[in-house]
Design a protein around this motif. Structure first.
Motif, short mmCIF file in Angstrom:
data_model
loop_
_atom_site.label_atom_id
_atom_site.label_comp_id
_atom_site.label_asym_id
_atom_site.label_seq_id
_atom_site.Cartn_x
_atom_site.Cartn_y
_atom_site.Cartn_z
N GLU A 226 -18.06 -7.88 8.89
CA GLU A 226 -18.81 -9.08 9.29
C GLU A 226 -18.07 -10.36 8.91
OE1 GLU A 226 -23.17 -11.19 8.49
OE2 GLU A 226 -22.72 -9.22 7.63
N GLU A 227 -17.63 -10.46 7.68
CA GLU A 227 -16.93 -11.68 7.25
C GLU A 227 -15.51 -11.74 7.81
OE1 GLU A 227 -17.32 -13.40 3.50
OE2 GLU A 227 -19.16 -12.32 2.97
N PHE A 228 -14.91 -10.58 8.02
CA PHE A 228 -13.59 -10.54 8.62
C PHE A 228 -13.63 -11.07 10.05
CE2 PHE A 228 -10.34 -8.12 11.06
CZ PHE A 228 -9.21 -8.71 10.50
N THR A 229 -14.70 -10.77 10.78
CA THR A 229 -14.85 -11.27 12.14
C THR A 229 -14.91 -12.80 12.14
OG1 THR A 229 -16.05 -9.27 12.80
CG2 THR A 229 -16.33 -11.22 14.20
N ARG A 230 -15.61 -13.36 11.16
CA ARG A 230 -15.67 -14.82 11.04
C ARG A 230 -14.29 -15.38 10.70
NH1 ARG A 230 -17.77 -18.77 13.45
NH2 ARG A 230 -17.87 -20.64 12.21
N PHE A 231 -13.56 -14.67 9.86
CA PHE A 231 -12.21 -15.08 9.48
C PHE A 231 -11.30 -15.13 10.72
CE2 PHE A 231 -7.90 -13.73 8.21
CZ PHE A 231 -7.58 -14.77 7.35
N ILE A 232 -11.44 -14.18 11.60
CA ILE A 232 -10.64 -14.16 12.84
C ILE A 232 -10.90 -15.43 13.65
CG2 ILE A 232 -10.34 -13.00 15.07
CD1 ILE A 232 -10.95 -10.37 13.63
N GLU A 233 -12.17 -15.83 13.74
CA GLU A 233 -12.51 -17.05 14.48
C GLU A 233 -11.88 -18.29 13.85
OE1 GLU A 233 -16.74 -17.12 14.53
OE2 GLU A 233 -16.94 -15.32 15.77
N ASN A 296 -35.34 -30.80 6.35
CA ASN A 296 -34.99 -29.39 6.38
C ASN A 296 -33.49 -29.18 6.18
OD1 ASN A 296 -37.60 -28.40 6.83
ND2 ASN A 296 -37.45 -28.84 9.02
N ALA A 297 -33.17 -28.24 5.29
CA ALA A 297 -31.78 -27.85 5.05
C ALA A 297 -31.72 -26.33 4.99
CB ALA A 297 -31.26 -28.45 3.76
N ALA A 298 -30.61 -25.78 5.43
CA ALA A 298 -30.41 -24.33 5.38
C ALA A 298 -28.99 -24.07 4.89
CB ALA A 298 -30.63 -23.71 6.76
N PHE A 299 -28.84 -23.04 4.05
CA PHE A 299 -27.51 -22.74 3.51
C PHE A 299 -27.38 -21.25 3.26
CE2 PHE A 299 -23.90 -22.53 0.78
CZ PHE A 299 -23.15 -23.68 1.03
N ALA A 300 -26.48 -20.59 4.00
CA ALA A 300 -26.17 -19.17 3.77
C ALA A 300 -25.05 -19.11 2.74
CB ALA A 300 -25.75 -18.50 5.07
N LYS A 301 -25.36 -18.65 1.54
CA LYS A 301 -24.44 -18.72 0.41
C LYS A 301 -23.41 -17.60 0.46
CE LYS A 301 -24.67 -19.40 -4.62
NZ LYS A 301 -25.58 -19.41 -5.78
N LYS A 302 -22.51 -17.71 1.42
CA LYS A 302 -21.42 -16.74 1.53
C LYS A 302 -20.31 -17.34 2.37
CE LYS A 302 -23.38 -14.39 5.57
NZ LYS A 302 -23.80 -13.09 6.13
#
Length: 519
Positions: A226-233, A296-302
């Motif tokens: 999942e995180e590797f896919t984001r890294f590719i982008e 409103n604020a949103a934060f995915a901590k990763k």
């Protein structure tokens, strides 16, 4: 009897080594606790340091099994396989297969892995994604021709893998998936970063790749990557920008690329009576941000996680997070032109002698028409979460007719300072003693006193925010022809900067005879 302590894996899920271990654990349903290197706590770091010594020089990924610590994907998988007596075919022990496995892994390290790292280093700051500490090194200049040369070598390695190492075999060591298949499949997955089409150019590798995913299961593969896919982008976007930048440089000259230009926006923010971990928690917690900002604020901590502030007015994703220290983000305002993104760097630190925490915030690549709007937004952002925007005052002065002792006495002796400033001054003599200058307008305490040489103080004006102090350091040096004084005052509130600078000038420097200002 206490239950056995779970295996703890410290890794970064972007790297091939880490992903091979994660796939192994999930394939054999091995219970474990995963701690990402970019988010490990100070408690974890302290425990690891006790087990392995200097964590900065440790080899990751790293497995903790009680008092036992194992490094590297091959070592970790072999250790767990032996300990839990997992399918012996996965890590074959017979002499021939074991030797072939080691040979293949060494070949990968010297070929595919080697060129992968080289090409990644020209696209993105590899250390920001692959190491536990943000000791940032700028990536090498992106050169299309050099990249193409490396890509040719990389594809030649894939060609050898396709025809010689794999050939018509189902898997690398025969008819079942083994350790070496997981090592290779996670390494080869970087082909997406470099734009290599496996199906068109390397059909044997492409078919082998899909067979392994079939054994693992698509859900396990997608979760692990999942995180590797984001890294590719992220890499694809960086490559696009660098290619366009180099094209511009070739057309208009090197200066057209901007060089190492300073940030478009830079804020230094002080948080009194708060520790770095508290500030990091505020900046990465959706509920706390929402409560403090009043919107409103949103934060995915990763790493790769999305965030938004002020009902979506600002949004983006996290490039890198290091617990209590660093936040690296790509962000944009909703009103910005399409495709416009800025890089935000937030560094959290605990300065020496400070009573709180300092945040250094840098914003780069802002659209030119939106710099003022961005400045206003983040000034309000810091105020809303309890920060004080600060600046630094630096004065360098030369006094021809005063000795080091004269100046030191004038600044630390109550009666002499009162006569010089023509105000009431009460100055405690020792370290830790309190002082008051200019009829109580300035108060604080001494942090360090070196007779005739150095004065360090916590220093505040009476109308500053409660609890906020600046750090004052005065160096007094003997130089040819007289005495030099260097004042460095950090954490001065932005809206008080001119007032404080004028106080020094009016009551101190102009009252000392024959002073010549150098700043």
């Amino acid at each position: 009897m206490l239950p056995p302590r779970p295996l703890i894996l410290y890794s970064n899920p972007v790297t091939a080594e880490s992903r091979s271990i994660l796939l192994f654990f999930k394939l054999f349903q091995i219970p474990f606790q995963h701690k990402q290197l970019t988010l490990i706590s100070q408690e974890d770091i302290a425990r690891l340091s006790h087990l392995i010594g200097d964590i900065e020089n440790a080899v990751f990924p790293l497995l903790e099994d009680g008092p036992t610590v194992v490094s590297g994907n091959v070592g970790i998988i072999r250790y767990v396989t032996n300990k839990l007596r997992i399918d012996p075919e996965f890590v074959p022990s017979d002499c021939v297969s074991s030797s072939k496995l080691d040979t293949l892994i060494e070949w990968n390290k010297r070929n595919i892995s080697r060129f992968t790292i080289k090409m990644l280093g020209r696209i993105i700051d590899v250390r920001a994604f692959f190491t536990p500490s943000m000791q940032t090194r700028s990536e090498k200049d992106f050169d299309v021709e050099k990249h193409e040369t490396l890509l040719k070598r990389y594809t030649r390695c894939l060609g050898y893998f396709e025809e010689t190492l794999l050939g018509s075999q189902t898997y690398l060591l025969g008819d079942c998936v083994t350790l070496v298949d997981l090592v290779f499949v996670t390494e080869v997955s970087f082909h997406k970063v470099f734009g290599v089409d496996l199906e068109a150019n390397f059909p044997n590798i492409a078919a082998w790749f899909q067979r392994i995913i079939g054994v693992l299961g698509a859900e396990i593969w997608e979760q692990t990557n999942e995180e590797f896919t984001r890294f590719i982008e992220i890499c694809a976007e960086q490559k696009r920008k660098k290619t366009a930048q180099q094209k511009k440089m070739k057309t208009h000259g090197r200066d057209a690329a901007g060089g190492n230009k300073p940030p478009d926006l830079q804020h230094i923010v002080a948080f009194q009576q708060k520790q770095p971990e508290e500030i990091f928690e505020i900046l990465t917690n959706s509920e706390k941000l929402t409560a403090l900002m009043g919107s409103n604020a949103a934060f995915a901590k990763k790493q790769g996680g999305a965030f938004s502030y002020s009902d979506g007015a600002v949004q983006g994703f996290n490039l890198f997070l290091e617990d209590s220290k660093t936040i690296l983000q790509s962000l944009r305002f909703s009103e910005w032109p399409k495709e416009s993104n800025s890089t935000a760097r937030t560094f959290i630190e605990k300065p020496a002698q400070a009573t709180g925490t300092l945040v250094r915030f840098l914003l780069l690549d802002l659209p030119s028409n939106y710099i003022r709007r961005s400045e206003d937004f983040f000034m309000n952002f810091w105020r809303s979460i309890g920060g004080v925007m600060t600046r630094t005052i630096v004065n360098q002065l030369f006094f021809e007719n005063l000795s080091q002792h004269d100046i030191y006495d004038l600044l630390t002796d109550s009666s002499k300072c009162a006569r010089m400033t023509k105000t009431t001054c009460e100055i405690g003599r020792g370290v830790g003693a309190e002082f008051s200058y200019i009829d109580g307008q300035i108060k604080g305490k001494n942090v360090e006193l070196v007779t005739d040489s150095r004065i360090v103080q916590l220093w505040r004006c009476d109308d500053w925010t409660e609890g906020h102090y600046s750090n004052v350091t005065i160096e007094i040096n003997r130089v040819v022809g007289g005495t030099e004084v260097v004042l460095n005052q950090t954490f001065v509130p932005v809206d008080q900067y001119r007032q404080v600078a004028d106080l020094w000038d009016k009551y101190f420097w102009k009252r000392l005879p024959r002073g010549v200002s150098g700043a």
